[in-house]
Design an enzyme around this catalytic site. Structure first.
Site, PDB file in Angstrom:
ATOM      1  N   CYS A  57       0.823  -1.209   0.000  1.00  0.00           N
ATOM      2  CA  CYS A  57       0.000   0.000   0.000  1.00  0.00           C
ATOM      3  C   CYS A  57       0.861   1.264   0.000  1.00  0.00           C
ATOM      4  CB  CYS A  57      -0.933  -0.004   1.214  1.00  0.00           C
ATOM      5  SG  CYS A  57      -1.799  -1.567   1.401  1.00  0.00           S
ATOM      6  N   LYS A 115      12.046 -14.671  14.562  1.00  0.00           N
ATOM      7  CA  LYS A 115      10.847 -15.516  14.703  1.00  0.00           C
ATOM      8  C   LYS A 115      11.093 -16.990  14.401  1.00  0.00           C
ATOM      9  CE  LYS A 115       8.337 -11.513  13.086  1.00  0.00           C
ATOM     10  NZ  LYS A 115       7.058 -10.920  13.124  1.00  0.00           N
ATOM     11  N   ASP A 148      -5.738 -11.967  -1.411  1.00  0.00           N
ATOM     12  CA  ASP A 148      -6.434 -11.610  -2.647  1.00  0.00           C
ATOM     13  C   ASP A 148      -6.915 -12.825  -3.430  1.00  0.00           C
ATOM     14  OD1 ASP A 148      -5.762  -9.070  -1.924  1.00  0.00           O
ATOM     15  OD2 ASP A 148      -4.468  -8.646  -3.642  1.00  0.00           O
TER      16      ASP A 148
HETATM   17  C1  LIG Z   1       0.288  -0.554  -5.289  1.00  0.00           C
HETATM   18  C2  LIG Z   1      -0.701  -1.183  -4.362  1.00  0.00           C
HETATM   19  C3  LIG Z   1      -1.362  -0.394  -3.447  1.00  0.00           C
HETATM   20  C4  LIG Z   1      -2.283  -0.966  -2.569  1.00  0.00           C
HETATM   21  N1  LIG Z   1      -2.940  -0.151  -1.666  1.00  0.00           N
HETATM   22  C5  LIG Z   1      -3.825  -0.701  -0.817  1.00  0.00           C
HETATM   23  C6  LIG Z   1      -4.479   0.109   0.152  1.00  0.00           C
HETATM   24  O1  LIG Z   1      -4.238   1.326   0.243  1.00  0.00           O
HETATM   25  N2  LIG Z   1      -5.387  -0.487   0.989  1.00  0.00           N
HETATM   26  C7  LIG Z   1      -5.644  -1.829   0.925  1.00  0.00           C
HETATM   27  O2  LIG Z   1      -6.446  -2.318   1.713  1.00  0.00           O
HETATM   28  N3  LIG Z   1      -5.036  -2.625   0.013  1.00  0.00           N
HETATM   29  C8  LIG Z   1      -4.137  -2.095  -0.850  1.00  0.00           C
HETATM   30  N4  LIG Z   1      -3.504  -2.899  -1.757  1.00  0.00           N
HETATM   31  C9  LIG Z   1      -3.888  -4.317  -1.826  1.00  0.00           C
HETATM   32  C10 LIG Z   1      -3.142  -5.159  -0.796  1.00  0.00           C
HETATM   33  O3  LIG Z   1      -1.774  -4.904  -0.918  1.00  0.00           O
HETATM   34  C11 LIG Z   1      -3.450  -6.638  -1.053  1.00  0.00           C
HETATM   35  O4  LIG Z   1      -4.808  -6.833  -0.745  1.00  0.00           O
HETATM   36  C12 LIG Z   1      -2.594  -7.569  -0.213  1.00  0.00           C
HETATM   37  O5  LIG Z   1      -1.244  -7.367  -0.492  1.00  0.00           O
HETATM   38  C13 LIG Z   1      -2.965  -9.029  -0.512  1.00  0.00           C
HETATM   39  O6  LIG Z   1      -2.105  -9.885   0.157  1.00  0.00           O
HETATM   40  P1  LIG Z   1      -1.729 -11.294  -0.481  1.00  0.00           P
HETATM   41  O7  LIG Z   1      -0.826 -11.987   0.477  1.00  0.00           O
HETATM   42  O8  LIG Z   1      -2.947 -11.980  -0.953  1.00  0.00           O
HETATM   43  O9  LIG Z   1      -0.914 -10.946  -1.818  1.00  0.00           O
HETATM   44  P2  LIG Z   1       0.464 -10.193  -1.969  1.00  0.00           P
HETATM   45  O10 LIG Z   1       0.703  -9.260  -0.852  1.00  0.00           O
HETATM   46  O11 LIG Z   1       0.482  -9.658  -3.364  1.00  0.00           O
HETATM   47  O12 LIG Z   1       1.556 -11.350  -1.857  1.00  0.00           O
HETATM   48  C14 LIG Z   1       1.544 -12.469  -2.689  1.00  0.00           C
HETATM   49  C15 LIG Z   1       2.973 -12.957  -2.867  1.00  0.00           C
HETATM   50  O13 LIG Z   1       2.948 -14.327  -3.306  1.00  0.00           O
HETATM   51  C16 LIG Z   1       3.979 -14.522  -4.236  1.00  0.00           C
HETATM   52  N5  LIG Z   1       3.670 -15.705  -5.055  1.00  0.00           N
HETATM   53  C17 LIG Z   1       2.694 -15.815  -5.978  1.00  0.00           C
HETATM   54  N6  LIG Z   1       2.683 -17.059  -6.520  1.00  0.00           N
HETATM   55  C18 LIG Z   1       3.691 -17.735  -5.909  1.00  0.00           C
HETATM   56  C19 LIG Z   1       4.196 -19.056  -6.049  1.00  0.00           C
HETATM   57  N7  LIG Z   1       3.646 -19.922  -6.903  1.00  0.00           N
HETATM   58  N8  LIG Z   1       5.260 -19.425  -5.294  1.00  0.00           N
HETATM   59  C20 LIG Z   1       5.815 -18.546  -4.405  1.00  0.00           C
HETATM   60  N9  LIG Z   1       5.389 -17.274  -4.248  1.00  0.00           N
HETATM   61  C21 LIG Z   1       4.322 -16.885  -4.983  1.00  0.00           C
HETATM   62  C22 LIG Z   1       3.986 -13.232  -5.042  1.00  0.00           C
HETATM   63  O14 LIG Z   1       5.234 -13.051  -5.702  1.00  0.00           O
HETATM   64  C23 LIG Z   1       3.712 -12.180  -3.954  1.00  0.00           C
HETATM   65  O15 LIG Z   1       4.909 -11.625  -3.469  1.00  0.00           O
HETATM   66  C24 LIG Z   1      -2.561  -2.366  -2.642  1.00  0.00           C
HETATM   67  C25 LIG Z   1      -1.894  -3.162  -3.567  1.00  0.00           C
HETATM   68  C26 LIG Z   1      -0.960  -2.590  -4.413  1.00  0.00           C
HETATM   69  C27 LIG Z   1      -0.240  -3.459  -5.407  1.00  0.00           C
END
Ligand SMILES: Cc1cc2nc3c(=O)[nH]c(=O)nc-3n(C[C@H](O)[C@H](O)[C@H](O)COP(=O)(O)OP(=O)(O)OC[C@H]3O[C@@H](n4cnc5c(N)ncnc54)[C@H](O)[C@@H]3O)c2cc1C
Length: 440
Positions: free
Chosen positions: A43, A71, A277
């Site tokens: 974010c 950790k 997500d």
């Molecule tokens: C620019 C930006 C701004 C944002 N601003 C906001 C905000 O202001 N407020 C808000 O609520 N949300 C915001 N978000 C959304 C928020 O960041 C996401 O909802 C959150 O990061 C989701 O977490 P996640 O763990 O699902 O995915 P992510 O944080 O994207 O992490 C997923 C990780 O898994 C890794 N991965 C994927 N497939 C594999 C695999 N097969 N093997 C190993 N690793 C893998 C990826 O490389 C990535 O690093 C923003 C997102 C972005 C990109």
């Protein structure tokens, strides 16, 4: 000893690993991350590009070395999970540096792979997407090294709006284009006018119903026939779920590639959880499925999965409310509840008001435009949207709490506001919505 394998090391993955360790000192926890970095603040990325957040260290919150020493959690970056063998409780991991694959056993598997940015295949060295720290570093360096003066932002979702705001902060002459007229889709379309006004005020060019057909060098060709030179393009044209590696398994994915989970964040396969997500779940206040790809859900999921694994089965997810907020220059846009499109599932009415955020005689007052939707059958609030220069976050958070408790539109008259002239009015806009609803 239980072996816990986590896929993805950012918002959901790093948080679930930490939360599990908080409750359980004994398990072996291994986190695989396909890219370079772990645990960065997604974010913060637009604000780092804009130099509003001016320390890279504040964005990159942890390294694998710190995670291990503090950790006792192993994080392996540049390690991509390429397949799941759920029948034998194993994952296949590709070590990108060693260029070899190997197999890892798990007792519990937690998936938080998030989404990847779509791109328009412009095949241009001036075009970037923004999803992670590597993208951010590339954009930041490109701006510095090429003394970028003129940028094009494609798409008008909340991240693109933040990028426009931040490029402007860096004195970069920025143009925004969007393929339709419906910008900032989380908001009611007719409440987005201040976005256009804010750009007009700053001479930021925007073109709606516009798209890019090709880029040659610095020359950008548009659908409308216009050709213009830009130094930098940032594409914000949606995301796709990182779920292709799951197709080797029996995991249920929905038609868009997301994983449906239950209220314990369990998938259809025992001992495989998912969060962030990549999941779809349900709303808290109404009986509809929900996909809310935002940070709160990833953190809530991490906490609940950790409790489940620690043997606290009663701590469960009660559902999303869909709260979201974005700052665009002087304005804040926020909403909570079902999306504007999902309103079609209800027989609803709405009440709206434009009222000062605090007492009219006290300096720096600003009007808030607040609209609250309710279900006519039971008068419960199903959605609210607000826009204004101050006090918007407070009103949406209050309504979120009201919706959490299934409040009706009439209950808003009973909301007891913390009143003094700099903060509110004795009858806050929230109360006034309730009074106005009595006529409906
Ligand atoms: C620019 C930006 C701004 C944002 N601003 C906001 C905000 O202001 N407020 C808000 O609520 N949300 C915001 N978000 C959304 C928020 O960041 C996401 O909802 C959150 O990061 C989701 O977490 P996640 O763990 O699902 O995915 P992510 O944080 O994207 O992490 C997923 C990780 O898994 C890794 N991965 C994927 N497939 C594999 C695999 N097969 N093997 C190993 N690793 C893998 C990826 O490389 C990535 O690093 C923003 C997102 C972005 C990109």
């Amino acid at each position: 000893m239980t072996k816990i394998v986590v896929v993805g090391a950012v918002a959901g993955g790093a948080t679930v690993a930490s939360q599990i360790r908080r409750l359980d000192q004994d398990s072996e926890i291994v986190v695989f991350e396909k890219d370079r970095d772990m645990s960065f603040a997604n974010c913060a990325l637009p604000y780092y590009i804009g130099n509003v957040v001016n320390s890279r260290d504040h964005v990159l919150e942890a390294t694998p070395e710190q995670f291990y020493s503090k950790k006792h959690i192993t994080v392996k970056t540049y390690h991509e999970v390429t397949a799941i063998d759920d029948a034998n409780s194993k994952v296949i991991v590709y070590d990108k540096k060693a260029e070899q694959s190997y197999t890892v056993d798990y007792d519990k598997l937690i998936l938080s792979p998030g989404c990847s940015a779509n791109n328009l295949n412009l095949n241009s060295p001036i075009s970037f997407t923004l999803r992670n720290m590597e993208d951010t570093d590339a954009i930041y360096q490109f701006i510095e090294q090429n003394h970028v003066q003129k940028a094009l932002v494609i798409g008008a979702g909340y991240i693109s709006l933040e990028v426009v705001d931040n490029l402007y902060e860096r004195n970069i002459d920025t143009t925004l284009i969007h393929r339709s007229e419906h910008i900032n889709k989380l908001m009611d379309a007719d409440m987005n006018q201040p976005i256009l006004d804010e750009m007009d005020k700053r001479n930021i060019t925007y073109h709606l119903n516009e798209s890019v057909t090709k880029v040659i060098g610095n020359e950008v060709y548009f659908k409308s026939g216009r050709i213009e030179q830009f130094d930098l393009i940032i594409e914000g044209v949606g995301v796709k779920p990182n779920s292709s590696f799951m197709k080797s398994s029996q995991l249920n994915l929905d038609e868009h590639g997301y994983i449906p989970v239950n209220d314990k964040f369990e998938t259809n396969i025992p001992n495989i959880y998912a969060l962030g997500d990549i999941i779809t779940s349900h709303y808290r206040h109404v009986d509809l499925p929900a996909h809310v790809p935002l940070a709160w859900g990833a953190h809530r999921g991490a906490s609940i999965i950790a409790e489940q694994i620690a043997g606290n089965p009663n701590i469960r997810f009660k559902g999303y409310l869909g709260s979201n907020i974005v700052k665009f220059f002087d304005y804040t846009f926020a909403s909570v509840g079902v999306s504007p499109k999902e309103l079609e599932h209800f027989d609803y009415k709405s009440v709206e008001l434009n009222q000062y955020d605090h007492a009219g005689y006290y300096p720096n007052k600003n009007k808030i435009h607040l609209r609250v939707y309710f279900d006519v059958s039971n008068r419960r609030i199903i959605r609210a949207a607000a826009v204004g220069k101050s006090g918007v976050d407070k009103r949406i958070d209050i309504l979120s709490m009201a919706m959490m408790h299934h409040s009706t539109i009439d209950d808003l008259t009973d909301f007891e506001v913390a009143y003094a002239p700099p903060y509110s009015r004795p009858k806050d806009i929230i109360n006034m919505i309730g009074y106005k609803a009595r006529n409906l």
